[in-house]
Design an enzyme around this catalytic site. Structure first.
Site, mmCIF file in Angstrom:
data_model
loop_
_atom_site.group_PDB
_atom_site.id
_atom_site.type_symbol
_atom_site.label_atom_id
_atom_site.label_comp_id
_atom_site.label_asym_id
_atom_site.label_seq_id
_atom_site.Cartn_x
_atom_site.Cartn_y
_atom_site.Cartn_z
ATOM 1 N N ARG A 94 0.821 -1.216 0.000
ATOM 2 C CA ARG A 94 0.000 0.000 0.000
ATOM 3 C C ARG A 94 0.851 1.260 0.000
ATOM 4 N NH1 ARG A 94 -4.728 -0.343 4.203
ATOM 5 N NH2 ARG A 94 -3.106 -0.371 5.779
ATOM 6 N N HIS A 456 -15.618 7.072 -0.458
ATOM 7 C CA HIS A 456 -14.753 8.082 -1.069
ATOM 8 C C HIS A 456 -15.432 9.449 -1.123
ATOM 9 C CE1 HIS A 456 -13.244 10.282 -4.616
ATOM 10 N NE2 HIS A 456 -12.091 9.966 -4.063
ATOM 11 N N ARG A 618 -15.925 56.248 4.910
ATOM 12 C CA ARG A 618 -15.078 56.687 3.800
ATOM 13 C C ARG A 618 -15.904 57.543 2.851
ATOM 14 N NH1 ARG A 618 -12.735 52.464 -0.358
ATOM 15 N NH2 ARG A 618 -14.872 52.456 -1.116
ATOM 16 N N THR A 775 -5.648 47.652 0.857
ATOM 17 C CA THR A 775 -4.713 46.779 0.140
ATOM 18 C C THR A 775 -5.285 46.223 -1.157
ATOM 19 O OG1 THR A 775 -5.396 45.138 1.748
ATOM 20 C CG2 THR A 775 -3.222 46.123 2.050
ATOM 21 N N CYS A 840 -8.033 47.646 5.696
ATOM 22 C CA CYS A 840 -9.435 47.334 5.398
ATOM 23 C C CYS A 840 -9.643 46.723 4.026
ATOM 24 C CB CYS A 840 -10.317 48.562 5.589
ATOM 25 S SG CYS A 840 -9.908 49.881 4.430
HETATM 26 C C1 PEP Z 1 -9.052 48.919 -0.888
HETATM 27 O O1 PEP Z 1 -8.664 49.452 -1.902
HETATM 28 O O2 PEP Z 1 -8.415 48.045 -0.272
HETATM 29 C C2 PEP Z 1 -10.368 49.263 -0.327
HETATM 30 C C3 PEP Z 1 -10.765 48.787 0.825
HETATM 31 O O3 PEP Z 1 -11.168 50.035 -1.111
HETATM 32 P P1 PEP Z 1 -12.118 49.457 -2.228
HETATM 33 O O4 PEP Z 1 -12.046 47.982 -2.177
HETATM 34 O O5 PEP Z 1 -13.479 49.977 -1.910
HETATM 35 O O6 PEP Z 1 -11.547 50.063 -3.453
HETATM 36 MG MG MG Z 2 -9.773 51.171 -2.608
#
Ligand code: PEP
Ligand code: MG
Length: 894
Positions: A94, A456, A618, A775, A840
């Site tokens: 096996r 499986h 925002r 980000t 965020c």
């Molecule tokens: C980002 O750019 O990470 C963000 C939170 O803004 P959005 O996704 O609304 O562009």
């Molecule tokens: Mg953005």
């Protein structure tokens, strides 16, 4: 370090040798070491496998000599002889890699049989039927695995024989029929390969070892490793073990059992077995087996032993175990144990229960859970009222929880094709096999006629977190006509069904779902997590409903309230159009005056829910054309009206709109006229938003709500942008507070979404109380990838080709984007002590990215409410790992 020793007897290994002996081998060795009833055997190392694969499928020199020596050890232990015509030793061969890959690689049982040794097996067992059943199985399995003859060819002959004799089950076939079948199988081999079936057991063994090594590269194993991110260079070990037989008659059986329920985590022995059968019958799901609890009646002594061993193994390994066992003439043997694959539901319950049982400490429970899996626990369930109204077609075994609706598809390739077109599908099969893995990966859920909880389909679906119902015997499938019948109803491929993996129910049509809530165990686990984490977890929420969910899931603030969604509401869009199309300040102001009370109510709703918690608002971010109709559609309409000779106000309005939309069109809108750029050139828009926030805050404060607004400016790339907006908006805030005669404490900050904002953080910080790293945009702009284009056009290909080993929009690119984040944190904080740091983007709800945020010292992360539990747990895991690393450093420095 490479080991010169290529073959280990079980008693020479232990559980810590998984790299060399594979998971199965190391655990067999460990079980033998602690005195459990394991049939004797030996392990050929993963290094031998890699040497074989790297030498173009040539066995390492001397390997077969070592194997022969080890076989003679087994002969000594069992008193039987390999290849001996009077008293033959039969072997199982096996696969077993470091990480378990259930069913992905090869196994051969009953090896060592030929025309002479079969006589010995008859004499040994005194059971001719058993002996021929065993020989038939061996020829079929060996030919499928080693000689590459499709297994269906043998299965087809077996089914033909059963049909001819009117036999229901394999066990209804007598010795003579099984003997005939064995001969037929061997004839088939000669026909297909032009060679006789290999008779020499030594050659059989060598061929089997090579086949197991080679199975490391079978396509399904490669797909599985890709999916689970398992290194392709690990190789598999080969476990060679003396056979024990579950097919010796009605006092023999074979089964699979988990020490706890792997679908729910319930602390009860869970599994199934088949009387008079061999291991592959259970896993293949061909016959639906008995629940393990029945063993108490049918094999009381073996059941007691199984319970005791289960208990012992759990204590030993401190985790749920998945065991294979065989009963040979009422004697119990254990053939395998491994850490049980479990659903995330079960993982959480088991971890929490084990802490309460004193088996593991709380920190370990936290570290055991894959935080990224937690959203599966927050998957919608079927709305009970809707379920009640739906037609229940049948109930099978609830193998893996989840509520799935999709079209019926009978074939794994077809699943992949349809899922690729965005269709949601349910894979429906008599049973699944490892060759269906690509379909299982893409289906919403799986439904099978046969098989039990350890078949499986069940095991794989649980591993993938997919809804799965197995053993639905009422389901009759006709693969030829692509139809199935259930409860008298004929359904065809493409029809809709819904399956509830928590109850095993199968329904006709679609059923609406409802959002879930945190269960008690998850709440407990996250409570522990909160005691360890250093970062706060906030949520991205734009409505009071989202805000309530965020609080329910444990967020302590809103880190991103995207105001554009408030502008998109159907009744508001005409006003937003007027705002954008306004030709004069007066017209623009008129539109803003209408929007102001609406925005104020929006904010009041959110502030009221978030009483006492910060809310980061925002200001408007997207390019203005996103609020307007699509240019091409509009052009088409205008042309149509013109062609039809229409004149009048409707056409005029559309023509004006078309001109404006045309003017606002941009070659690259994500880097165009958006974010603070709009706020600076059309100051009235941000002014209106600021006024709405402050008025809402004061209204709420007057009714006793504790409001903590934070104003956040998007997309700056230069400190001057922020400075200008800050001055402008502070004036508005002062004005409102003065008018209303009430102060409101608020904070002013910015998103860091452009590389330049990060690079000039020192200057930017001068005008910001806080930074929040966006980000999503920062990743786009750092890579120079447009997210939507990249994901659609080349990102997957990049990953397939190993140019990227993750998707940077899912998991933060710590080397590049992360470096900008770290630098901005450091320089921003130096310039402005007390600067609050947050993130965020989507990454705020992904475990590895959250760990990075902890490492660079962010104060909070913010993510969608459903990912708040991920961030809570991941933040705790990051803190715990840091603590244990510091502990190691301390130890090292002593
Ligand atoms: C980002 O750019 O990470 C963000 C939170 O803004 P959005 O996704 O609304 O562009
Ligand atoms: Mg953005």
């Amino acid at each position: 370090m490479s080991s010169p020793k290529k073959v280990y007897l079980f008693e020479e290994g232990h559980a810590g040798m998984k790299d060399l002996l594979g998971g199965k081998g190391a655990n067999l060795a460990e079980m033998a070491r602690i005195g459990l009833p394991v049939p004797p055997g030996f392990i050929i190392t993963t290094e031998a496998c890699n040497a074989y694969l790297n030498a173009d499928y040539l066995l390492p020199p001397g390997l077969m000599d070592d194997v022969r020596q080890s076989v003679s050890q087994l002969e000594g232990r069992t008193g039987k002889h390999f290849g001996n015509a009077k008293n033959p030793l039969l072997l199982s061969v096996r696969s077993g890699a470091k990480f378990s890959m259930p069913g992905m690689m090869e196994t051969i049982l009953n090896l060592g049989l030929n025309e002479q040794t079969i006589q010995g097996l008859i004499a040994q067992s005194g059971n001719e039927r058993f002996a021929w059943d065993t020989y038939r199985r061996f020829v079929g399995m060996f030919s499928g695995v080693v000689l590459g003859i499709p297994k269906d060819e043998f299965e087809h002959r077996l089914q033909q024989e059963k049909k001819r004799l009117g036999a229901q089950l394999d066990t209804d076939l007598d010795a003579a029929t099984l003997k005939t079948l064995t001969r037929q199988y061997k004839d088939l081999v000669r026909e297909k390969t032009g060679q006789p079936f290999p008779e020499d057991p030594a050659i059989q063994l060598q061929m089997a070892i090579e086949a197991v090594f080679s199975s490391w590269h079978t396509p399904r194993a490669v797909v599985y490793r890709d999916y689970h991110h398992i290194d392709h260079h690990l190789g598999t070990a080969v476990n060679v073990q003396a056979m024990v037989f579950g097919n010796l008659g009605d006092d023999s059986a074979t089964g699979v059992a988990f020490t706890r329920n792997p679908a729910t985590g319930e602390n009860l022995l869970y599994g199934e077995y088949l009387i008079n059968a061999q291991g592959e019958d259970v896993v293949a799901g061909i016959r639906t087996p008995h629940q393990v609890g029945l063993m108490e009646k049918e094999f009381p002594e073996c059941y007691r032993q199984l319970q005791q061993i289960a208990h012992q193994l759990e204590k030993h390994y401190r985790d749920i175990q998945d065991m294979e066992f065989t009963i040979e003439n009422n004697r119990f043997y254990i053939l395998q144990t491994r850490t049980g694959k479990r659903t995330i539901q079960a993982a959480v319950k088991i971890a929490v229960d084990m802490v309460h049982e004193g088996l593991i400490p709380g920190d370990e429970a936290l570290l055991r859970i894959d935080a990224n899996q937690l959203p599966h626990l927050l998957m919608p369930t079927f709305d009970p009222a809707e379920k009640q109204k739906s037609r229940l077609l049948a109930t099978g075994i609830n193998a893996s929880p989840g509520a799935a609706t999709g079209t019926i598809v009978f074939d794994a390739d077809e699943v992949v094709r349809l899922a690729g077109q965005g269709e949601k599908v349910i894979l429906v099969r008599p049973e699944t096999s490892p060759d269906d893995i690509h379909g299982l990966l893409r289906a919403e859920g799986v439904l099978t006629t046969h098989g039990g909880n350890t078949s499986h389909a069940a095991v794989v679906a649980r591993g993938l977190g997919k809804a799965c119902v197995v053993g639905c015997e009422a389901l009759e499938i006709d693969l030829k006509t692509k139809t199935m019948s259930l409860d008298g109803k004929i359904l065809k491929a493409g029809d809709l069904i819904s399956i509830d993996g928590s109850t095993g129910e199968v329904f006709e049509g679609r059923i609406a779902t409802m959002p879930p809530s945190l269960g008690p165990e998850l709440a407990t686990l996250l409570g522990w997590a909160d005691r360890h984490r250093k970062m706060e977890v906030w949520a991205n929420a734009d409505t009071p409903n989202d805000a309530r969910k965020a609080l329910e899931y444990g967020a302590t603030g809103i880190g991103l309230c995207r105001t554009e969604h408030m502008f998109m509401a159907r009744e508001r869009l005409p006003i937003v159009h007027d705002l954008i199309l306004a030709e004069s300040d007066a017209d623009r102001q008129q539109a803003l005056d209408k929007l102001l009370p609406m925005q104020r109510e929006d904010f009041k709703g959110i502030f009221a829910v978030m009483d006492g918690h910060p809310v980061t608002v925002r200001l408007l971010d997207p390019p203005l054309h996103e609020f307007l109709p699509n240019y091409d559609h509009l052009l088409e309409e205008v042309l149509r009206l013109q062609d039809a000779g229409r004149t009048g106000p409707e056409l005029e309005r559309k023509e004006t709109l078309l001109k404006k939309v045309g003017k606002l069109r941009e070659a690259n809108p994500m880097m165009g006229f958006r974010g603070c750029r709009v706020g600076l050139l059309y100051p009235d828009i941000y002014n209106m938003q600021m006024r709405a926030i402050m008025e809402a805050a004061i209204d709420c404060k007057q009714t006793g709500t504790d409001v903590r607004p934070k104003i956040m400016i998007p997309l700056i790339s230069d400190a001057q942008e922020l400075k200008r907006l800050k001055e402008q908006l502070e004036r508005i805030a002062e004005d409102v507070m003065h008018q209303r005669g009430m102060p409101v404490g608020y904070r002013f900050g910015t998103m860091i979404e452009t590389p330049r904002a990060a690079l000039t953080a020192k200057k930017v910080a001068e005008f910001a109380d806080f930074f929040s790293f966006g980000t999503n945009d920062l990743t786009q702009m750092t890579y120079g990838f447009s997210r939507d284009d990249a994901e659609e056009k080349f990102l997957t290909r990049y990953q397939e080709q190993g140019l990227l080993n993750f998707n940077p929009f899912e998991s933060l690119d710590t080397d590049g984007v992360g470096r900008l984040v770290a630098m901005a944190c450091e320089e921003g904080s130096l310039a402005r002590p007390g600067l609050k740091l947050s993130l965020c983007g989507e990454h705020g709800g992904e475990a590895k990215s959250v760990e990075f945020c902890h490492q660079v010292g962010l104060h909070s992360v913010s993510c969608s409410p459903f990912r708040v539990p991920v961030a809570r747990l991941a933040a705790a895991q990051a803190a715990l790992k840091e603590k244990s690393n510091q502990g190691e450093h301390l130890l090292a420095s002593v």
